[in-house]
Design a protein around this motif. Structure first.
Motif, PDB file in Angstrom:
ATOM      1  N   GLN A  53     -13.641   2.106  -2.173  1.00 16.18           N
ATOM      2  CA  GLN A  53     -12.621   1.625  -1.252  1.00 16.18           C
ATOM      3  C   GLN A  53     -11.860   2.807  -0.661  1.00 16.18           C
ATOM      4  O   GLN A  53     -11.805   3.890  -1.251  1.00 16.18           O
ATOM      5  CB  GLN A  53     -11.633   0.692  -1.961  1.00 16.18           C
ATOM      6  N   ALA A  54     -11.273   2.552   0.490  1.00 17.55           N
ATOM      7  CA  ALA A  54     -10.440   3.563   1.135  1.00 17.55           C
ATOM      8  C   ALA A  54      -9.199   2.882   1.688  1.00 17.55           C
ATOM      9  O   ALA A  54      -9.260   1.757   2.197  1.00 17.55           O
ATOM     10  CB  ALA A  54     -11.197   4.268   2.262  1.00 17.55           C
ATOM     11  N   SER A  55      -8.086   3.584   1.586  1.00 16.41           N
ATOM     12  CA  SER A  55      -6.821   3.079   2.111  1.00 16.41           C
ATOM     13  C   SER A  55      -6.224   4.132   3.034  1.00 16.41           C
ATOM     14  O   SER A  55      -6.239   5.331   2.721  1.00 16.41           O
ATOM     15  CB  SER A  55      -5.844   2.779   0.966  1.00 16.41           C
ATOM     16  N   TYR A  56      -5.718   3.684   4.152  1.00 14.74           N
ATOM     17  CA  TYR A  56      -4.997   4.559   5.076  1.00 14.74           C
ATOM     18  C   TYR A  56      -3.609   3.963   5.253  1.00 14.74           C
ATOM     19  O   TYR A  56      -3.466   2.785   5.613  1.00 14.74           O
ATOM     20  CB  TYR A  56      -5.722   4.654   6.415  1.00 14.74           C
ATOM     21  N   LEU A  57      -2.592   4.763   4.970  1.00 10.79           N
ATOM     22  CA  LEU A  57      -1.235   4.241   4.965  1.00 10.79           C
ATOM     23  C   LEU A  57      -0.244   5.306   5.395  1.00 10.79           C
ATOM     24  O   LEU A  57      -0.586   6.487   5.536  1.00 10.79           O
ATOM     25  CB  LEU A  57      -0.885   3.695   3.566  1.00 10.79           C
ATOM     26  N   GLU A  58       0.975   4.871   5.566  1.00  5.44           N
ATOM     27  CA  GLU A  58       2.055   5.775   5.965  1.00  5.44           C
ATOM     28  C   GLU A  58       3.240   5.562   5.041  1.00  5.44           C
ATOM     29  O   GLU A  58       3.602   4.422   4.736  1.00  5.44           O
ATOM     30  CB  GLU A  58       2.452   5.516   7.413  1.00  5.44           C
ATOM     31  N   VAL A  59       3.833   6.671   4.604  1.00  9.88           N
ATOM     32  CA  VAL A  59       4.994   6.625   3.724  1.00  9.88           C
ATOM     33  C   VAL A  59       6.215   7.106   4.494  1.00  9.88           C
ATOM     34  O   VAL A  59       6.209   8.209   5.059  1.00  9.88           O
ATOM     35  CB  VAL A  59       4.791   7.493   2.461  1.00  9.88           C
ATOM     36  N   ASP A  60       7.228   6.290   4.509  1.00  7.61           N
ATOM     37  CA  ASP A  60       8.504   6.697   5.098  1.00  7.61           C
ATOM     38  C   ASP A  60       9.279   7.450   4.027  1.00  7.61           C
ATOM     39  O   ASP A  60       9.752   6.860   3.052  1.00  7.61           O
ATOM     40  CB  ASP A  60       9.291   5.463   5.564  1.00  7.61           C
ATOM     41  N   ALA A 118      -3.868   7.336  -1.764  1.00  8.43           N
ATOM     42  CA  ALA A 118      -3.412   7.514  -0.378  1.00  8.43           C
ATOM     43  C   ALA A 118      -1.943   7.915  -0.337  1.00  8.43           C
ATOM     44  O   ALA A 118      -1.535   8.784   0.451  1.00  8.43           O
ATOM     45  CB  ALA A 118      -3.634   6.221   0.406  1.00  8.43           C
ATOM     46  N   ILE A 119      -1.126   7.284  -1.169  1.00  5.72           N
ATOM     47  CA  ILE A 119       0.296   7.658  -1.232  1.00  5.72           C
ATOM     48  C   ILE A 119       0.429   9.112  -1.658  1.00  5.72           C
ATOM     49  O   ILE A 119       1.183   9.896  -1.052  1.00  5.72           O
ATOM     50  CB  ILE A 119       1.059   6.736  -2.193  1.00  5.72           C
ATOM     51  N   ASN A 120      -0.313   9.504  -2.684  1.00  8.23           N
ATOM     52  CA  ASN A 120      -0.209  10.880  -3.169  1.00  8.23           C
ATOM     53  C   ASN A 120      -0.782  11.876  -2.173  1.00  8.23           C
ATOM     54  O   ASN A 120      -0.310  13.022  -2.080  1.00  8.23           O
ATOM     55  CB  ASN A 120      -0.889  11.000  -4.533  1.00  8.23           C
ATOM     56  N   ASP A 121      -1.777  11.459  -1.408  1.00  6.99           N
ATOM     57  CA  ASP A 121      -2.299  12.311  -0.343  1.00  6.99           C
ATOM     58  C   ASP A 121      -1.231  12.552   0.717  1.00  6.99           C
ATOM     59  O   ASP A 121      -1.108  13.659   1.261  1.00  6.99           O
ATOM     60  CB  ASP A 121      -3.531  11.645   0.277  1.00  6.99           C
ATOM     61  N   ALA A 122      -0.433  11.516   0.989  1.00  8.05           N
ATOM     62  CA  ALA A 122       0.650  11.666   1.969  1.00  8.05           C
ATOM     63  C   ALA A 122       1.782  12.521   1.429  1.00  8.05           C
ATOM     64  O   ALA A 122       2.407  13.299   2.166  1.00  8.05           O
ATOM     65  CB  ALA A 122       1.176  10.282   2.357  1.00  8.05           C
ATOM     66  N   LEU A 123       2.043  12.415   0.122  1.00  6.71           N
ATOM     67  CA  LEU A 123       3.188  13.108  -0.478  1.00  6.71           C
ATOM     68  C   LEU A 123       2.864  14.518  -0.961  1.00  6.71           C
ATOM     69  O   LEU A 123       3.779  15.315  -1.211  1.00  6.71           O
ATOM     70  CB  LEU A 123       3.725  12.297  -1.664  1.00  6.71           C
TER      71      LEU A 123
END
Length: 793
Positions: free
Chosen positions: A648-655, A762-767
């Motif tokens: 699975q893959a998730s693409y997301l954005e963290v504010d 995905a969250i950790n990739d953003a952070l």
């Protein structure tokens, strides 16, 4: 005759095609028949007085005020029901050392969690029963409550069940290779502490049961929203001292289960016991509030884990220490240790490495019992494994997709045995990853992520490979002494009008079992799916089977249906050959017509054959078999389980100012073997993903230190809604199992298994550029802001 599955040149091939669900129109029109829709003559209702304390001795019960309420007929205590209902113990012999105390239908001496049923009030209406229940006065002597998993075994922690000696329910350590040496010599060792929060399955239809004991016939009939009718038949017969053949369990329409409705609940057994005593129908339907304290919970884990990797990214070792709390009892008969055991079995699953150590420690607590819930243990194991792999990739500066490709089992390497001693027949990790990369356009997605960062937007891409355990053999439960069937059966008959009826031991919970079976039977016999009627969920008429759990419906029940349908096809053609004075091997059945196999020329409609067999059998040869009904059973033999896989893959954005996560898109490539109905499989996966996303971002049962449930209502317990869900794109690779001719594995839990890990990564990739990391589910805004250092611990 060999059937070419999914062959578009075969006119009556329905495998691999989207066929409408036969029960859809009924349900859309509101004409489903659920337990609460059933009213029987002389029926009464039961309501339960539930413990308000997490741990307390029951000193006395005063029910005089309750008995005075108009319509109240009886009030039962635990001691009353103990006279007619024996207690049960939720252990399995093959889980060495697993222990649990006897559990009663109603608490007898002590209440061990908030919500445990203590008193049952029976009245002519539900309203009267509930009103009277509020008037029952129970005198409790509070006892110390054990609520923290990690201190449950400390010397100064009270022991919930003194007869057991301590609060340890089960511990299993599995070691393969030399983990310590691998850790010592690795290029890089990374570790993380993971936590998965308790949550529960908020089914549209709450748990429901209506039991009718007829002493004149010596027959008990239970209308039950359950996933395993034959299992419940055995349970009720055993503990109420009724011959098993005199217990009938009927499972009609069910409004969702997710594993919630596959267990034995004390209030449901109490309902059956009360019917036995009162000799009249008794109905119990849980309300939404009591469901939060009486339905099983799941996922209560705290884990310390390490991964060792070489400089080239090869995994050298994985070391897992899992702790899980299960409440005061191991849930009968499947046991609450299975989830922790699954964590040991499934960690590291997709990867080829040598050194593995995993331990699960299962402890008792004074909280609602936990047990199997959709994708038992899978989300925990996948989160541990895939979380570690991502952290390791970052530590050595390797792309997260590349590190997976370097470690996944080669698609041509099977069969193989994992370090956890799981035997894999055939998986497709590389093909699945390749398909996923095409679907998401990985390079373009990374470019979009980079461009977003320039604009101050923190987007992340998360990847999670997974394996899913399906089609369980007796090695799941039977080996441990549980009367839970791993086999299943199907009876298929042709009626005089040429239509077909199939009776199956697997059940319909809303997932499309009826559609799947109608396609398989239609394929096997040679009729159209609309000519097939499916009957499930009635122990008196269906062949004995395990029901619906562990993604076994298509793989086990579907194969039994195929074999029975093919046998019926053979019987029909034998009769047709005699009537047509032809060679049976040169005839076929297509769309309800007996035809010439080579030319397709129609020779006889099935309704004509049915007319002759059923009404003018005197015109057939005396020695000609004319039994147009066949039963077949199926059980896997070569492998303990059929494993599926996917990614699975998730693409997301963290504010990063609010900690809010916005899901942008989600992908899943899944290999469930033979796909029978593509639309059903896709929607099963999407539904599973939603449940996985719920556990990743929203769902968490909160208790205080005294064992009081703090958010036991829909006002406080968050579930994913349509507005929060991303677009989900589903793809497939097909690696059919060789265990069956149908080749189907399971698909019901794949989405749930991998979604939480994909979101976490995905969250950790953003952070990661901000030096932050989260590993405690759900990933709430508060936890994300704490990781960013924007609020204090």
């Amino acid at each position: 005759m060999t059937i070419a599955f999914g062959n578009p040149d075969r006119p009556n091939s329905y495998i691999g095609k989207t066929v409408p669900r036969p029960n859809a129109e009924k349900l859309v029109q509101g004409r489903g028949r659920y337990v609460d829709d059933i009213t029987l003559p002389r029926m009464v209702h039961v309501a339960f007085v539930r413990a308000p304390l997490a741990h307390a001795r029951i000193i006395g019960i005063d029910a005089e005020a309750a008995k005075a309420v108009k319509g109240v007929l009886r009030v039962f205590t635990g001691a009353d029901l103990a006279e007619v209902c024996t207690p049960w113990v939720g252990v399995l012999a093959h889980l060495k050392g697993l222990k649990s105390p006897p559990q009663h239908a109603l608490a007898v001496d002590r209440a061990c969690w908030v919500g445990e049923p203590v008193v049952a009030v029976v009245a002519t209406t539900r309203a009267a029963a509930e009103e009277a229940a509020t008037l029952v006065e129970v005198d409790y002597d509070p006892l110390p409550a054990v609520t923290d998993t990690m201190t449950a075994l400390d010397a100064d922690t009270p022991v919930i069940h003194p007869d057991l000696g301590d609060n340890l329910a089960f511990r299993r350590l599995h070691e393969e290779g030399d983990v310590d040496a691998a850790l010592a010599n690795a290029h890089k060792v990374v570790s993380a502490r993971f936590r998965t929060a308790r949550h529960t399955g908020v089914t549209l239809e709450p748990r429901s049961i209506l039991v009718d004991w007829n002493p004149a016939e010596g027959q008990m009939t239970a209308y039950h929203a359950t996933q395993a009718p034959h299992m419940m038949q055995t349970v009720l017969a055993t503990h109420l001292d009724i011959p098993e053949s005199r217990v009938r369990v009927i499972c009609g329409d069910v409004g969702g289960s997710y594993g919630i409705k596959v267990h034995v609940y004390p209030d449901e057994v109490a309902t059956a016991a009360i019917s036995r005593v009162m000799a009249r129908p008794v109905k119990f339907v849980a309300d939404r509030l009591e469901s939060f304290t009486s339905d099983i919970h799941a996922r209560d884990h705290e884990i310390e884990a390490k991964i060792a990797v070489a400089e080239d990214g090869k995994i050298l070792a994985i070391d897992v220490d899992d702790w899980t709390g299960i409440g005061p009892y191991s849930v009968y008969p499947r046991t609450s240790a299975i989830e922790g055991n699954q964590v040991v079995n499934l960690c590291g699953g997709p990867y080829d490495f040598a050194n593995y150590r995993a331990q699960t420690t299962v402890v008792f607590q004074n909280k609602a019992p936990t047990c199997q819930y959709r994708a038992v243990g899978h989300p925990i194991a996948v989160a541990i494994t895939e979380g570690l792999v991502d952290i390791a990739a970052a530590a050595i500066g390797m792309d997260p997709v590349e590190i997976r490709r370097r470690n996944m089992y080669a698609d041509d390497a099977y069969p193989v045995t994992s370090p956890a001693k799981m035997r894999f027949e055939g998986l497709s990790h590389h093909a699945s990853m390749n398909k996923l990369m095409e679907m998401i356009d990985y390079d373009a997605l990374r470019a979009d992520q980079e461009e977003a960062r320039k604009q101050g937007k923190h987007r992340g891409i998360g990847i999670a490979s997974f394996i899913e355990l399906t089609n369980p053999s007796p090695f799941m439960y039977g080996i441990g002494g549980a009367r839970i069937s791993a086999q299943d059966g199907c009876t298929v008959r042709m009626d005089p009008d040429g239509s077909v009826v199939a009776l199956s031991g697997v059940t319909e919970q809303g997932q499309g079992t009826e559609a799947m079976l109608s396609q398989v039977v239609a394929e096997g016999v040679g009729v159209t799916p609309d000519k097939v009627r499916i009957i499930t969920g009635d122990t008196q008429v269906t062949p004995y089977g395990g029901g619906t759990w562990a993604s076994r419906g298509a793989g086990i029940g579907g194969e039994a249906a195929l074999q029975a349908a093919r046998a019926l096809r053979g019987s029909i053609l034998e009769v047709a050959a005699s009537m047509l004075q032809a060679d049976a091997a040169k005839l076929d059945i297509r769309a309800g017509q007996v035809v010439d196999a080579d030319s397709g020329e129609e020779r006889m409609p099935l309704e004509e054959l049915g007319r002759i067999v059923y009404f003018r059998g005197d015109t057939l040869p005396k020695d000609l078999p004319r039994e147009l009904v066949q039963t077949r059973h199926f059980i896997t033999m070569d492998y303990p389980f059929a494993f599926t896989n996917g990614v699975q893959a998730s693409y997301l954005e963290v504010d990063t100012d609010t900690g809010v996560v916005t899901l942008l898109k989600h992908w899943c490539v899944e290999d469930c073997g033979r796909v029978i109905n593509p639309q059903l499989v896709d929607e099963q996966i999407r539904g599973g993903i939603v449940q996985g996303l719920g556990g990743a971002l929203y769902e968490e049962i909160h208790y205080d230190e005294d064992g009081q449930l703090l958010n036991g209502s829909m006002a406080d317990y968050l579930v994913p809604m349509a507005g929060e869900m991303p677009d989900m794109q589903i793809g497939h690779v097909e690696t059919p199992t060789g265990e069956s001719e149908l080749g189907a594995k399971g698909a019901g839990e794949a989405g749930t298994a991998g979604a939480p890990a994909a979101v976490m990564n995905a969250i950790n990739d953003a952070l990661r550029p901000l030096g932050a990391q989260v590993t405690e589910m759900p990933f709430t805004p508060e936890r994300i802001l704490r990781a960013l250092g924007k609020i204090d611990d």
